[in-house]
Design a protein around this motif. Structure first.
Motif, PDB file in Angstrom:
ATOM      1  N   SER A 127       0.731  -1.179   0.060  1.00 47.94           N
ATOM      2  CA  SER A 127      -0.147  -0.014  -0.056  1.00 47.94           C
ATOM      3  C   SER A 127       0.958   1.142   0.127  1.00 47.94           C
ATOM      4  N   GLU A 128       2.184   1.037   0.310  1.00 52.09           N
ATOM      5  CA  GLU A 128       3.088   2.285   0.221  1.00 52.09           C
ATOM      6  C   GLU A 128       2.671   3.445   0.964  1.00 52.09           C
ATOM      7  N   GLY A 129       2.529   3.253   2.228  1.00 54.83           N
ATOM      8  CA  GLY A 129       2.153   4.050   3.113  1.00 54.83           C
ATOM      9  C   GLY A 129       0.720   4.450   3.303  1.00 54.83           C
ATOM     10  N   ALA A 130       0.013   3.749   2.856  1.00 59.65           N
ATOM     11  CA  ALA A 130      -1.713   3.996   2.746  1.00 59.65           C
ATOM     12  C   ALA A 130      -2.503   2.789   3.713  1.00 59.65           C
ATOM     13  N   GLY A 131      -1.481   2.256   4.591  1.00 58.75           N
ATOM     14  CA  GLY A 131      -2.022   1.229   5.604  1.00 58.75           C
ATOM     15  C   GLY A 131      -2.690  -0.073   5.117  1.00 58.75           C
ATOM     16  N   TYR A 132      -3.983  -0.308   5.380  1.00 56.15           N
ATOM     17  CA  TYR A 132      -4.684  -1.402   4.760  1.00 56.15           C
ATOM     18  C   TYR A 132      -5.706  -1.013   3.730  1.00 56.15           C
ATOM     19  N   ALA A 133      -5.489   0.195   3.111  1.00 59.66           N
ATOM     20  CA  ALA A 133      -6.464   0.689   1.961  1.00 59.66           C
ATOM     21  C   ALA A 133      -6.480  -0.309   0.909  1.00 59.66           C
ATOM     22  N   ASP A 134      -5.592  -1.052   0.713  1.00 63.65           N
ATOM     23  CA  ASP A 134      -5.707  -2.006  -0.474  1.00 63.65           C
ATOM     24  C   ASP A 134      -6.737  -3.177   0.062  1.00 63.65           C
ATOM     25  N   VAL A 135      -6.544  -3.351   1.077  1.00 65.99           N
ATOM     26  CA  VAL A 135      -7.841  -4.555   1.661  1.00 65.99           C
ATOM     27  C   VAL A 135      -8.993  -4.092   1.544  1.00 65.99           C
ATOM     28  N   ALA A 136      -9.263  -2.725   1.704  1.00 68.13           N
ATOM     29  CA  ALA A 136     -10.515  -2.158   1.640  1.00 68.13           C
ATOM     30  C   ALA A 136     -10.962  -2.113   0.275  1.00 68.13           C
ATOM     31  N   ILE A 137     -10.013  -1.763  -0.742  1.00 70.54           N
ATOM     32  CA  ILE A 137     -10.356  -1.656  -2.217  1.00 70.54           C
ATOM     33  C   ILE A 137     -10.610  -3.041  -2.498  1.00 70.54           C
ATOM     34  N   MET A 151      -8.437  -9.368  -6.502  1.00 69.99           N
ATOM     35  CA  MET A 151      -7.237  -8.829  -6.198  1.00 69.99           C
ATOM     36  C   MET A 151      -6.612  -9.677  -5.225  1.00 69.99           C
ATOM     37  N   LEU A 152      -5.156  -9.905  -5.174  1.00 67.61           N
ATOM     38  CA  LEU A 152      -4.573 -10.338  -3.914  1.00 67.61           C
ATOM     39  C   LEU A 152      -3.598  -9.345  -3.431  1.00 67.61           C
ATOM     40  N   VAL A 153      -3.710  -9.084  -2.027  1.00 68.19           N
ATOM     41  CA  VAL A 153      -2.779  -7.835  -1.680  1.00 68.19           C
ATOM     42  C   VAL A 153      -2.000  -8.073  -0.668  1.00 68.19           C
ATOM     43  N   ALA A 154      -0.848  -7.133  -0.541  1.00 69.35           N
ATOM     44  CA  ALA A 154       0.163  -7.415   0.595  1.00 69.35           C
ATOM     45  C   ALA A 154      -0.112  -6.689   1.742  1.00 69.35           C
ATOM     46  N   GLY A 155      -0.865  -5.521   1.941  1.00 67.58           N
ATOM     47  CA  GLY A 155      -1.054  -4.799   2.966  1.00 67.58           C
ATOM     48  C   GLY A 155       0.294  -3.859   3.037  1.00 67.58           C
ATOM     49  N   ASP A 193       0.406 -10.213  12.196  1.00 65.82           N
ATOM     50  CA  ASP A 193      -0.448  -8.690  12.347  1.00 65.82           C
ATOM     51  C   ASP A 193      -0.864  -8.500  11.001  1.00 65.82           C
ATOM     52  N   GLN A 194       0.163  -8.483   9.979  1.00 62.72           N
ATOM     53  CA  GLN A 194      -0.191  -8.245   8.613  1.00 62.72           C
ATOM     54  C   GLN A 194      -1.335  -9.371   8.096  1.00 62.72           C
ATOM     55  N   VAL A 195      -0.961 -10.576   8.324  1.00 63.18           N
ATOM     56  CA  VAL A 195      -1.988 -11.723   8.029  1.00 63.18           C
ATOM     57  C   VAL A 195      -3.486 -11.422   8.682  1.00 63.18           C
ATOM     58  N   GLY A 196      -3.529 -10.893   9.891  1.00 65.07           N
ATOM     59  CA  GLY A 196      -4.566 -10.965  10.638  1.00 65.07           C
ATOM     60  C   GLY A 196      -5.314  -9.610   9.870  1.00 65.07           C
ATOM     61  N   LYS A 197      -4.684  -8.899   9.436  1.00 67.23           N
ATOM     62  CA  LYS A 197      -5.356  -7.562   8.970  1.00 67.23           C
ATOM     63  C   LYS A 197      -5.747  -7.612   7.449  1.00 67.23           C
ATOM     64  N   ALA A 199      -3.995  -9.280   4.855  1.00 69.14           N
ATOM     65  CA  ALA A 199      -2.708  -9.433   3.495  1.00 69.14           C
ATOM     66  C   ALA A 199      -3.034 -10.881   3.277  1.00 69.14           C
ATOM     67  N   ASP A 200      -3.007 -10.975   1.676  1.00 67.55           N
ATOM     68  CA  ASP A 200      -3.183 -12.490   1.241  1.00 67.55           C
ATOM     69  C   ASP A 200      -1.774 -13.257   0.971  1.00 67.55           C
ATOM     70  N   PHE A 201      -0.516 -12.289   1.087  1.00 68.00           N
ATOM     71  CA  PHE A 201       0.768 -12.873   1.097  1.00 68.00           C
ATOM     72  C   PHE A 201       1.576 -11.664   1.754  1.00 68.00           C
ATOM     73  N   ILE A 202       2.800 -12.044   1.974  1.00 64.50           N
ATOM     74  CA  ILE A 202       3.815 -11.107   2.787  1.00 64.50           C
ATOM     75  C   ILE A 202       4.699 -10.619   1.564  1.00 64.50           C
ATOM     76  N   LYS A 203       5.008  -9.324   1.531  1.00 61.84           N
ATOM     77  CA  LYS A 203       5.869  -8.718   0.644  1.00 61.84           C
ATOM     78  C   LYS A 203       7.241  -8.427   1.654  1.00 61.84           C
ATOM     79  N   VAL A 204       8.302  -8.523   1.465  1.00 57.10           N
ATOM     80  CA  VAL A 204       9.487  -8.201   2.205  1.00 57.10           C
ATOM     81  C   VAL A 204      10.468  -7.526   1.217  1.00 57.10           C
TER      82      VAL A 204
END
Length: 412
Positions: A127-137, A151-155, A193-197, A199-204
């Protein structure tokens, strides 16, 4: 009374039945091969037949596209719906000056542009600084509030402390970051925490420009990356790694990530290691192309600057190595809806057109764990597009989208 009963019986007899729709065209790409004079029949949201037109069954309605190509809905492997081109507004200003609400509204519109460009599924990498707005979209699309791709999102994504931006501010000023910092054992908590909020996968970020003179250098140790991978895997999720350096790619590969994004400094050795470990490469050629124009004054023509020549060399070595290449352009760095830029560059940099078509459909579906997507065959979901012309002759035909269907619903 008898008339009422008869009427009810007739109504109930039709309840649950689905209309059969036949789509035909001059050619059909099924996710693996191009076929002449083939078509599909859809019932509900599922493909029930795919084959030669003269052998297809009957349908309630038929749509024919003379001169067109039927294909699976394309799958964008690397997008950021919450970003837009940096030559319009710089990344720092998008992160620091625009509210999350504004960015979410714009991001929803960008998601729709992806769908109408023929990308019925997108993998959004942070989301590049937009929190979990990608989850909401994503949720707003699933609930039918807006039109958009699957959509598959990383949070928020994960970065090493001190490595990510925005930077350049007074050291006592707490600047909002474009991703979530974590280190050591805390990586377990942050991943969970990211999974719980949502995220469909984790980006590092396995490396970043935090070395001397802003050179790209590795961030996390192999042990730290393994913590993220193992924690994500326990929830049934995979990890993707931003990695441009050879060492960052090596560490991420040994830690067990699913895909490596960018890979600009990849060598034959690290690409062979990726192939051995079944790690795919997402080269994001279009992002490098765009950023070089934005910041280095390149006009997009010859002579090509060193960054572009390096990317060409990397792609040549990647193709020769046989590593799995997924299609993803880092769209958002360049305009949403112009996703096909990446596919044009993949061809320009040496991939066969048919292999690029496989990459953006079948291969992306397989690597991202998208069952029943990426192919046109019986039992698969009805994610279908029609393009004018033959993309195995001219890959730019993919811009000419005549029809978009996602999950059996026509959008265009």
């Amino acid at each position: 009374m008898q008339k009422l009963i008869l009427t009810l019986l007739i109504l109930f007899s039709f309840e649950g039945t689905s209309q059969r729709t036949k789509i035909t065209a001059e050619r059909l790409f099924d996710g693996e091969q191009m076929k002449s004079n083939w078509g599909v029949i859809i019932e509900g949201n599922v493909i029930v037949e795919a084959g030669p037109i003269n052998r297809l069954g009957e349908a309630d309605e038929t749509f024919d596209y003379p001169g067109g190509t039927i294909m699976p809905g394309m799958i964008e492997g690397h997008s950021h719906v919450l970003l837009y081109p940096y030559n319009e507004t710089g990344w720092n200003d998008q992160v620091l000056k625009e509210s999350r609400s504004l960015r979410a509204i714009r991001g929803a519109k960008m998601a729709t542009k992806n769908l109408y460009a023929g990308f019925t599924t997108i993998r959004d990498l942070g989301s590049e600084g937009a929190g979990y707005a990608d989850v909401a979209i994503k949720q707003s699309i699933e609930e039918g509030i807006i039109e958009g791709p699957r959509m598959l999102v990383a949070g928020r994504a994960i970065v090493a402390t001190g490595s990510y931006g925005p930077k350049g501010f007074h050291s006592d000023f707490d600047v909002p970051l474009g991703a979530e910092p974590a280190d050591g054992q805390n990586l377990i908590t942050v991943t969970r925490d990211q999974v719980g909020k949502g995220a469909d996968f984790i980006k590092v970020y396995a490396d970043y420009r935090w070395g001397p003179n802003k050179t790209a250098m590795p961030t996390f140790s192999i042990e730290e990356l393994k913590l993220i991978v193992e924690t994500a895997a326990s929830s049934g999720r995979y990890v993707v790694a931003h990695a441009a350096t050879e060492e960052g790619m090596r560490r991420a590969t040994l830690a067990g990530v699913k895909t490596i994004e960018h890979g600009s400094a990849a060598t034959a050795e690290v690409l062979n290691l990726m192939k051995e470990r079944n790690v795919a490469l997402c080269p994001t050629l279009a992002a490098t192309h765009a950023v070089t124009q934005y910041f280095d004054g390149w006009n997009g023509k010859d002579p090509e600057p060193e960054k572009i020549l390096n990317k060409r060399r990397m792609m040549r070595v990647a193709i020769e190595s046989g590593v799995t290449i997924v299609a993803g352009g880092d769209v958002g760095v360049f305009p949403h809806g112009e996703n096909v830029r990446e596919l044009e560059l993949m061809v320009n940099y040496g991939m066969k057109k048919i292999d690029v078509l496989k990459s953006v459909t079948t291969i992306n579906a397989e690597v991202f764990g998208l069952k029943k997507l990426g192919k046109l065959k019986s039992g698969f979901l009805a994610d279908i597009i029609i393009v004018e012309g033959d993309p195995t002759e001219n890959i730019s035909a993919l811009y000419e989208v005549q029809m978009v269907m996602k999950d059996g619903k026509r959008y265009k």
